[in-house]
Design a protein around this motif. Structure first.
Motif, PDB file in Angstrom:
ATOM      1  N   ARG A 225     -26.881  34.180  -1.661  1.00 41.42           N
ATOM      2  CA  ARG A 225     -27.835  33.629  -0.423  1.00 41.42           C
ATOM      3  C   ARG A 225     -29.150  34.095  -0.387  1.00 41.42           C
ATOM      4  O   ARG A 225     -29.592  35.003  -1.389  1.00 41.42           O
ATOM      5  CB  ARG A 225     -27.266  34.277   0.950  1.00 41.42           C
ATOM      6  CG  ARG A 225     -25.703  34.091   1.460  1.00 41.42           C
ATOM      7  CD  ARG A 225     -25.841  34.442   2.892  1.00 41.42           C
ATOM      8  NE  ARG A 225     -25.233  35.893   2.745  1.00 41.42           N
ATOM      9  CZ  ARG A 225     -25.278  36.662   3.842  1.00 41.42           C
ATOM     10  NH1 ARG A 225     -25.454  36.196   5.075  1.00 41.42           N
ATOM     11  NH2 ARG A 225     -25.019  38.058   3.693  1.00 41.42           N
TER      12      ARG A 225
ATOM     13  N   THR B  84     -27.776  30.201   3.460  1.00 41.43           N
ATOM     14  CA  THR B  84     -27.326  29.540   2.386  1.00 41.43           C
ATOM     15  C   THR B  84     -28.240  28.737   1.420  1.00 41.43           C
ATOM     16  O   THR B  84     -29.042  28.284   2.055  1.00 41.43           O
ATOM     17  CB  THR B  84     -25.847  28.903   2.715  1.00 41.43           C
ATOM     18  OG1 THR B  84     -26.044  27.915   3.649  1.00 41.43           O
ATOM     19  CG2 THR B  84     -24.923  29.874   3.184  1.00 41.43           C
TER      20      THR B  84
ATOM     21  N   ASN C 147     -21.627  32.335   2.228  1.00 38.63           N
ATOM     22  CA  ASN C 147     -22.272  32.288   1.061  1.00 38.63           C
ATOM     23  C   ASN C 147     -22.246  31.122   0.327  1.00 38.63           C
ATOM     24  O   ASN C 147     -21.240  30.514  -0.052  1.00 38.63           O
ATOM     25  CB  ASN C 147     -21.596  33.362   0.248  1.00 38.63           C
ATOM     26  CG  ASN C 147     -22.008  34.858   1.117  1.00 38.63           C
ATOM     27  OD1 ASN C 147     -22.863  35.216   1.660  1.00 38.63           O
ATOM     28  ND2 ASN C 147     -20.885  35.487   0.978  1.00 38.63           N
TER      29      ASN C 147
END
Length: 475
Positions: free
Chosen positions: A277, A286, A302
């Motif tokens: 991330r 993200t 993520n």
């Protein structure tokens, strides 16, 4: 690597690979006028001793015994204890013995740094990621794909060599070209971690402009990059960092840089599945450019990167099955994780897998089966699985034996497992692809249960069974 009357080398001293000893330890393997010299520091860990003994070529290293003062394994290999000084024990072995050994002319599997020839990336050990750190950039990649090493100054010197893991720490190769401002050498490197030094008129020296140093021998470290993270937008952001599974989610050590209006960071990233991330002024996001996401155990979403080779798994038939999964060493054999898609003729799935050798099976409505289309198998924990090599860098071949019922391969790469890797017969020869690490590899074929050395390879060495093992060198 240092030079002080002798050349420090690794493993049998034949190919001049670097020896990895921690700075505070005094383990070393040297070649003298007529002998090899092995210095063992008993303050070292079992793992360090075992690694050293393997580099010294011991067939059956026993680090635990050595640390307890039992040098039987060394004596069996021809090493003679010379003396003990404090925590340092010195052993010697005559080069005359090695003159009778075909390893003096190692069988070179590949001489080029390309594709699967590691050129020793990740040497001495794999790393998850790497970022270079120079006071003044002395190593950089060229548009041609080569990597240029530069030594500023030293105009008075007559000769400058570049030596590193990528040329097996050669003291003969790596000649640099003199320019009006210093010395340059262009080398083809694979992505990964590389260690190097320079040799100025015979004197080893580090790269004084490089802040990344190994914890042994003060070798400089250079990472050949293979990936660039990019984040568009966020023009007014003050600070953006990158964190992921590859750096244990440390939000502080990878800072994105703004170039041409795009936040980006180039680095070396190990193959495999990587979650990550961005942290934009303290807020996690993200990657908006990456649609692949996954939730972690804490419920965080993520982004996901899959770096590696694409392998297409297919299973014909089983049209009445409800679900078909594939599991293997590449996902720690998790059975309900990788679901295949149903087709008109069976099931299929392209999957990205890091380089390596793996066992795998299909799971059809809960029933584990080997791949009926794959004749190659391997054994893990007493269970026979289908075998696949991702990014193989060597093909073992055995000609003849057309009437054999089975041919298997066992070696140092699979702990000489007596089941080994199954070879397939193509009407002329038996073959199997394998992904091998750099260095020396020992192996034998098992033909209908009978162990034989490779008749197509003249290089072999004795073993404890007086039957010999074939020898391969992966550069």
């Amino acid at each position: 690597m240092k030079r002080s009357g002798r050349i420090v080398i690794v493993f049998f001293a034949m190919l001049c690979m670097v020896l990895h000893a921690r700075a505070q330890k005094r383990n070393s393997l040297l070649i003298g006028d007529d002998k090899l010299e092995l210095f063992i520091d008993t303050r070292s860990s079992k793992t360090e001793i075992e690694a050293l003994l393997k580099k010294a070529g011991l067939k059956s290293p026993n680090a635990s015994a050595v640390l307890q003062g039992d040098f039987t394994s060394l004596k069996k290999d021809g090493w003679v204890m010379i003396e003990k000084r404090g925590t340092i024990i010195e052993f010697q072995r005559s080069l005359k013995d090695l003159n009778l050994n075909p390893q003096l002319h190692p069988y070179l599997v590949t001489a080029n740094v390309k594709d699967d020839d590691d050129g020793s990336p990740g040497y001495p050990a794999d790393v998850n990621f790497g970022i270079n750190n120079f006071n003044k950039v002395t190593v950089h990649d060229l548009p041609s794909g080569l990597t240029r090493f530069f030594v500023p100054g030293y105009q008075q010197n007559r000769r400058m060599l570049l030596s590193g893991d990528f040329n097996n720490w050669s003291t003969l190769k790596g000649s640099m070209t003199k320019t009006d401002s210093g010395w340059i050498a262009d080398v083809k490197l694979k992505p990964g971690k590389h260690e190097y030094k320079f040799i100025a008129d015979g004197h080893w020296m580090g790269d004084r402009y490089n802040n990344l140093m190994s914890d042994h021998d003060n070798n400089a470290i250079y990472y050949r990059y293979n990936y660039t993270f990019k984040l568009n937008g966020y023009a007014n952001a003050r600070k953006i960092t990158l964190a992921g599974s590859f750096n244990n989610w440390d939000a502080n050590n990878i800072v994105m840089e703004k170039k041409a209006g795009v936040w980006q960071k180039q680095l070396y990233l190990h193959e495999g599945t990587q979650a990550y991330r961005f942290l934009v002024d303290g807020k996690w996001i993200t990657d908006p450019a990456n649609p692949n996401t996954i939730k972690d155990a804490d419920g965080n979403t993520n982004s996901v990167l899959n770096l590696g080779e694409t392998v297409l798994f297919t299973l014909d038939g089983y049209q009445n099955a409800q679900k078909v999964y594939v599991a293997g060493g590449f996902n720690n054999w998790k059975p309900g994780e990788i679901l295949l898609s149903k087709t008109k003729t069976g099931w299929t799935l392209p999957l990205i897998i890091p380089a390596g050798n793996y066992g795998y099976k299909f799971i059809v409505d809960g029933n584990w089966i080997t791949d009926p289309k794959n004749p190659r198998n391997m054994e893990e924990g007493g269970i026979v699985n289908s075998y696949i090599s991702v990014k193989p860098n060597y093909t073992f071949k055995l000609s003849g034996f057309a009437n054999a019922k089975s041919v298997r391969l066992a070696g140092s790469f699979n702990n000489f497992n007596q089941f080994g890797y199954t070879l397939a017969f193509n009407g002329k020869e038996w073959t199997v692809d394998v992904n091998l690490k750099p260095g020396k590899q020992l192996y034998k074929f098992i033909v209908d249960g009978k162990w034989i050395i490779d008749p197509g390879n003249k290089l072999y060495e004795p073993n404890q069974y007086n039957s010999g093992n074939s020898v391969l060198w992966i550069e």
